[in-house]
Design a protein around this motif. Structure first.
Motif, PDB file in Angstrom:
ATOM      1  N   UNK A   1       0.645  -1.079   0.134  1.00  0.00           N
ATOM      2  CA  UNK A   1       0.097  -0.081  -0.225  1.00  0.00           C
ATOM      3  C   UNK A   1       0.812   1.279  -0.187  1.00  0.00           C
ATOM      4  N   UNK A   2       0.498   2.272  -0.828  1.00  0.00           N
ATOM      5  CA  UNK A   2       1.032   3.567  -1.045  1.00  0.00           C
ATOM      6  C   UNK A   2       0.018   4.800  -0.636  1.00  0.00           C
ATOM      7  N   UNK A   3       0.877   5.856   0.084  1.00  0.00           N
ATOM      8  CA  UNK A   3      -0.102   6.915   0.359  1.00  0.00           C
ATOM      9  C   UNK A   3      -0.465   7.744  -1.120  1.00  0.00           C
ATOM     10  N   UNK A   4      -1.505   7.925  -1.193  1.00  0.00           N
ATOM     11  CA  UNK A   4      -1.960   8.663  -2.610  1.00  0.00           C
ATOM     12  C   UNK A   4      -1.990  10.258  -2.253  1.00  0.00           C
TER      13      UNK A   4
ATOM     14  N   UNK B   1       4.994  11.378   6.725  1.00  0.00           N
ATOM     15  CA  UNK B   1       4.164  10.812   5.595  1.00  0.00           C
ATOM     16  C   UNK B   1       3.991  11.688   4.593  1.00  0.00           C
ATOM     17  N   UNK B   2       4.523  11.138   3.269  1.00  0.00           N
ATOM     18  CA  UNK B   2       4.413  11.949   2.075  1.00  0.00           C
ATOM     19  C   UNK B   2       3.627  11.409   1.083  1.00  0.00           C
ATOM     20  N   UNK B   3       2.931  12.060   0.105  1.00  0.00           N
ATOM     21  CA  UNK B   3       2.348  11.340  -0.931  1.00  0.00           C
ATOM     22  C   UNK B   3       3.316  10.349  -1.728  1.00  0.00           C
ATOM     23  N   UNK B   4       3.046   9.046  -2.182  1.00  0.00           N
ATOM     24  CA  UNK B   4       3.856   8.203  -2.833  1.00  0.00           C
ATOM     25  C   UNK B   4       4.739   7.259  -2.049  1.00  0.00           C
ATOM     26  N   UNK B   5       4.919   7.466  -0.750  1.00  0.00           N
ATOM     27  CA  UNK B   5       5.691   6.564  -0.034  1.00  0.00           C
ATOM     28  C   UNK B   5       4.610   5.498   0.564  1.00  0.00           C
ATOM     29  N   UNK B   6       5.415   4.479   0.991  1.00  0.00           N
ATOM     30  CA  UNK B   6       4.842   3.209   1.335  1.00  0.00           C
ATOM     31  C   UNK B   6       4.086   3.524   2.640  1.00  0.00           C
ATOM     32  N   UNK B   7       2.914   2.950   2.872  1.00  0.00           N
ATOM     33  CA  UNK B   7       2.168   3.204   4.288  1.00  0.00           C
ATOM     34  C   UNK B   7       2.971   2.596   5.443  1.00  0.00           C
ATOM     35  N   UNK B   8       3.157   3.323   6.320  1.00  0.00           N
ATOM     36  CA  UNK B   8       3.991   3.178   7.409  1.00  0.00           C
ATOM     37  C   UNK B   8       3.145   3.729   8.793  1.00  0.00           C
ATOM     38  N   UNK B   9       2.967   2.657   9.481  1.00  0.00           N
ATOM     39  CA  UNK B   9       2.015   2.846  10.798  1.00  0.00           C
ATOM     40  C   UNK B   9       3.136   3.850  11.664  1.00  0.00           C
ATOM     41  N   UNK B  10       4.312   3.432  11.829  1.00  0.00           N
ATOM     42  CA  UNK B  10       5.125   3.916  12.781  1.00  0.00           C
ATOM     43  C   UNK B  10       5.658   5.524  12.296  1.00  0.00           C
ATOM     44  N   UNK B  11       5.460   5.539  11.023  1.00  0.00           N
ATOM     45  CA  UNK B  11       5.599   7.084  10.594  1.00  0.00           C
ATOM     46  C   UNK B  11       4.530   8.030  11.062  1.00  0.00           C
ATOM     47  N   UNK B  12       3.443   7.594  10.920  1.00  0.00           N
ATOM     48  CA  UNK B  12       1.958   8.186  11.289  1.00  0.00           C
ATOM     49  C   UNK B  12       2.318   8.456  13.015  1.00  0.00           C
ATOM     50  N   UNK B  13       2.799   7.584  13.567  1.00  0.00           N
ATOM     51  CA  UNK B  13       2.935   7.726  15.025  1.00  0.00           C
ATOM     52  C   UNK B  13       3.962   8.907  15.364  1.00  0.00           C
ATOM     53  N   UNK B  14       4.963   8.717  14.772  1.00  0.00           N
ATOM     54  CA  UNK B  14       5.921   9.698  14.801  1.00  0.00           C
ATOM     55  C   UNK B  14       5.463  11.078  14.379  1.00  0.00           C
TER      56      UNK B  14
END
Length: 873
Positions: free
Chosen positions: A371-374, A395-408
């Motif tokens: 999954x990627x961020x649109x 979290x940037x568009x086009x990056x892989x979804x990453x739960x830890x990045x959201x928390x950070x």
């Protein structure tokens, strides 16, 4: 009148006869009713409504076709019933003339609420009750309104532990207006019902004490336990019953269940609870196989699961290792997938067999598409510019979804201080498992990011006034844009602070500006500050009053430039900072004993290297986890290495003259000038190194996200040293320990160290030569602080605390003993309001004597009250 009633009665009988006749012929629906033309419609029984308004609302018009009986009449009745304005509705046929039919709609209006009186609760609570139950003047009285109000209030008080709460509601006709009734609500809460005892039956494997402990919110009365109440709340009790099964599952008893639970009244205020359990057999883990995994090997997944064959079965542990919902940054199998792009993955443990006492599992994994961020969007930033927020997001568009990045990202936004950390919510929207895309939207709530300090008081022989302005979300780019002043240019994340403090005997001016992203591309903080402090001597006039003597003056002028960069190693929580500073200490006839020379200047050129790591979580105001530490080294050039002065002779002569003065000998004018000259030559250019360490650790002991009991552990250490013993230790930059820790007005760059339970700076050692408290060269401090939030709302965050502290200051490193500390304990309260910063009060008890000469032999310091303004969180 009698004739009219009898005619209406005959037409009603006729309608009933027609209906019965149609039913006898097999007509089962309104479709078989007789068609008429509506000749007229009257409305009777109205008291407060206009007849034409009701006719319009029915939708019936004279001259329209109408079937009697039929769906039209039923629809009108249902529509009017839905308004809940009437207690009775009836249609009557008043006349039939050929194809025309004349109808009457008889209405009984519901009474209107005129006023409400509530008994049995405090007056300040009445408005809340009326608001919650929607009991307001003009409300139509219905049976459901009365029943709902009664049930709501009884349940409300039962949830608070008033299990026997009773609510009675009565209404009476109000003659002051037409068709109105007044209401009386009588609340009898009674006493809170406590749990006297919790009795278990059928438990052979687990002790009753362990089972009672598993009930998180249902506790029996116990002396000395104040953090958990013993009141009975049904909702909490039902939840706790499920926890009993989890407690057994943690110990291998998979089949354990609650057979029954019974509540017994001990008396009006106490109950006993009897819980009967069936434990079943004890089980163990067998084989655990992973099925469906291709991204990660069995070995990688097993390293996270950490459950070995033959271990006691623990259903709760297995569930947490698969997906631990209690921690946002948990180390589990689900997080492993979600931290690496597999948002739509599914991991389910399935029992495949149970042989005797051994259970074999398959961990069935559906990995899904990467999954990627649109799109990534933000809402709620009314003041803060978008680029200030986006540069903090991981979290940037086009990056892989990453739960830890959201928390950070949530943590970084909370650390800014511009938003309410408790209300930062990331929402996953538009998930598309087939395409492997998802949108991410951050919802923010702006919090006040500016503070004003305006205070006045009497001290030091005169009035002291302070004006402080701090804007932590400033925009210098809009400084010339008049439209941006609301009231000042905001939104670019810069800090601008101005502080003025003055009295008749001193003045303090300071200005600070910082840019957290110098150049806008990388997190490099630039800081600039300038300050000036002036202290005047005092004279006593003919009337005995103290007047400032501006011929005696001591001033400090300073300027600093700093750069701090967030680095990637050892991890990206680290920051390295560099600061260059210059301070000019200027003495003009300032012979008051604070320093050995009263005329002259001292110069300090300093470089400060700092290494810090801020990895706290839960918000800037009330952290709940993580740590924050800082190590700094402040250095000056070793000027004495490049000088041919005989510093040893200057130091020896200064110490000799100080010993004479301390022994009571009055120095001659020549000796005084010699003493001043010696120290002036030694300290014309200050040389020293100053090392400091401060660390804070936060641990959530118990509680939920908004009601957490948090332990803050604090350790501090400081040391001021010299390069050349012949020059000696500088009289500036020293450590003053004790009291509230406020350092609003300091002359000599000193560090003010908080240690509650003692008077301000009273733990500062006495210089053996001068007999004065001139500051310590070494200090250490330890602190344990329990914190509990009362509210964490954006308008005001309030938490209470209890603390244990110990610390001390020493004249030199040879005397330093980290275990020779002055101890204290106490409680306090903190209130953070965005416009005013942190306010607080502490009550501390010092168990030891302080270090002031006047305190020796007087016993413990005792109770001290400290007011906190603008301290660290």
């Amino acid at each position: 009148m009698k004739r009219f009633i009898s005619v209406k009665f005959l037409f009603t009988l006729l309608l009933l006869f027609i209906t019965i006749n149609l039913s006898a012929q097999g007509a089962n629906s309104y479709e078989d009713g007789k068609k008429y033309i509506l000749g007229g419609l009257e409305v009777s029984g109205l008291q407060s409504y206009n007849e034409q308004t009701v006719k319009t609302y029915t939708g019936l018009r004279v001259g329209q076709p109408i079937t009697i009986p039929g769906d039209q009449v039923s629809a009108v009745l249902n529509k009017l019933w839905g308004l809940e304005l009437f207690s009775n509705l009836e249609f009557y046929i008043t006349n039939i003339e050929g194809e025309k039919i004349f109808l009457e709609l008889a209405i009984t209006e519901r009474p209107t609420l005129s006023n409400v009186t509530v008994y049995g609760v405090k007056k300040r609570k009445v408005d809340d009750i009326l608001k919650d139950t929607d009991l307001k003047k003009g409300k139509k009285l219905t049976e459901s309104l009365i029943a709902n109000t009664k049930n709501y209030l009884q349940n409300k008080y039962k949830k608070q532990g008033y299990l026997n709460a009773k609510v009675n509601i009565a209404t009476a006709k109000d003659t002051a207006d037409v068709n109105t009734r007044s209401m009386v609500v009588n609340v009898k809460k009674g006493d809170k019902v406590k749990i006297n005892n919790i009795i278990f039956e059928g438990n052979q494997k687990l002790a009753a004490k362990k089972l009672r402990k598993a009930l998180k919110k249902t506790k029996k009365k116990q002396f000395g336990r104040f953090w958990k109440k013993s009141k009975y709340i049904q909702e909490d009790y039902d939840t706790d019953l499920d926890l009993l099964a989890d407690k057994y599952a943690e110990n291998g008893y998979r089949d354990a269940r609650v057979l029954s639970d019974t509540i017994f009244n001990v008396d009006d205020n106490n109950i006993d609870i009897k819980i009967k359990v069936e434990e079943g057999n004890k089980y163990y883990f067998g084989d655990i196989d992973f099925v469906g995994n291709s991204v990660y090997s069995d070995r990688q997944l097993q390293s996270l699961l950490r459950i070995k064959k033959g271990a006691t079965y623990n259903g709760v542990l297995l569930r947490e290792r698969i997906a631990d919902d209690s921690k946002p940054d948990a180390q589990d199998v689900t997080s492993l997938y979600q931290n690496n792009g597999y948002l739509f993955s599914s991991i389910n443990p399935v029992e495949v067999s149970a042989e005797n006492d051994t259970i074999n599992f398959e961990i069935r994994i559906i990995e899904g598409k990467e999954t990627f961020l649109d799109h990534v969007s933000i809402t709620g930033n009314d003041k803060t510019n978008d680029h200030v927020i986006f540069r903090e997001l991981r979290t940037r568009p086009g990056q892989k979804y990453n739960k830890s990045d959201i928390i950070r990202s949530i943590r970084e936004l909370g650390q800014l201080g511009y938003f309410d950390a408790e209300q930062i919510k990331p929402d996953i929207i538009n998930p598309n498992p087939n395409e492997g895309t998802v949108d991410l939207a951050y919802s923010l709530v702006e919090a006040g990011s500016s503070q004003i300090e305006l205070q006045g008081g009497y001290g030091g022989g005169g009035f002291i006034g302070t004006l402080g302005l701090s804007f932590s979300n400033f925009s210098i780019a809009n400084i010339l844009n008049g439209e941006a002043y609301k009231p000042v240019p905001m939104g670019d994340g810069q800090t601008f602070a101005l502080r003025l403090q003055a009295s008749r005997t001193f003045r303090v001016y300071s200005l600070n500006f910082s840019e957290p992203w110098l150049g806008g591309r990388k997190p490099v903080r630039f800081n600039f500050s300038v300050s000036r402090t002036q202290q005047f001597g005092v004279l006593r006039d003919e009337r005995g009053r103290f007047e400032p003597n501006k011929d005696q003056q001591f001033s400090i002028t300073g300027v600093t430039l700093g750069l701090a960069k967030r680095v990637q190693w050892p991890d990206d929580f680290f920051t390295i900072s560099h600061t260059l500073g210059y301070q000019l200490y200027d003495f003009r006839n300032y012979n008051i004993g604070l320093f050995n020379f009263g005329n002259g200047k001292s110069n300090a050129i300093t470089y400060t290297l700092g290494v810090s790591r801020n990895a706290t979580s839960g918000g800037r105001i009330f952290p709940r986890g993580g740590s924050n530490f800082e190590i700094t080294a402040k250095l000056t050039p070793p000027f004495s290495l490049f000088s041919d002065k005989d510093f040893e002779s200057l130091r020896d002569r200064s110490e000799e003259l100080n010993r004479l003065r301390a022994g009571g000998q009055v120095l001659t004018t020549l000796e005084t000038q010699e003493l001043e000259s010696s120290d002036q030559e030694r300290f014309r250019f200050l040389e020293y190194y100053k090392l400091k360490f401060k660390g804070d650790w936060y641990t959530t002991l118990v509680g939920s996200a908004d009601k957490s009991l948090v332990l803050r552990t604090n350790v501090e250490f400081g040391f001021l040293g010299n390069y050349n013993n012949d020059v000696g230790d500088v009289p500036f930059e020293r450590f003053f320990v004790g009291g509230d820790g406020l350092g609003n007005f300091t002359l000599d760059g000193r560090d003010i160290v908080q240690l509650r339970g003692y008077e301000n700076q009273s733990l500062t050692p006495t210089d053996p030569l001068t007999g004065q408290q001139e500051g310590g060269l070494v200090y250490n401090k330890f602190s344990l602080e329990l914190r509990y939030p009362l509210t964490l709302k954006p308008s005001a965050s309030i938490y209470g605390l209890a603390f244990l502290e110990g610390g001390n200051a020493f004249n030199n490193f040879q005397e330093f003993n980290p275990f020779q500390i002055k101890r204290s304990a106490g409680v306090g309260l903190r209130i953070f309001m965005p416009a005013f910063g942190l306010l607080g009060i502490d009550f501390g008890y010092g168990f030891d004597e302080d270090l002031r000469p006047t305190s020796v032999g007087n016993g413990p310091s005792g109770w001290q009250t400290h007011f906190i303004i603008g301290q660290q969180f």
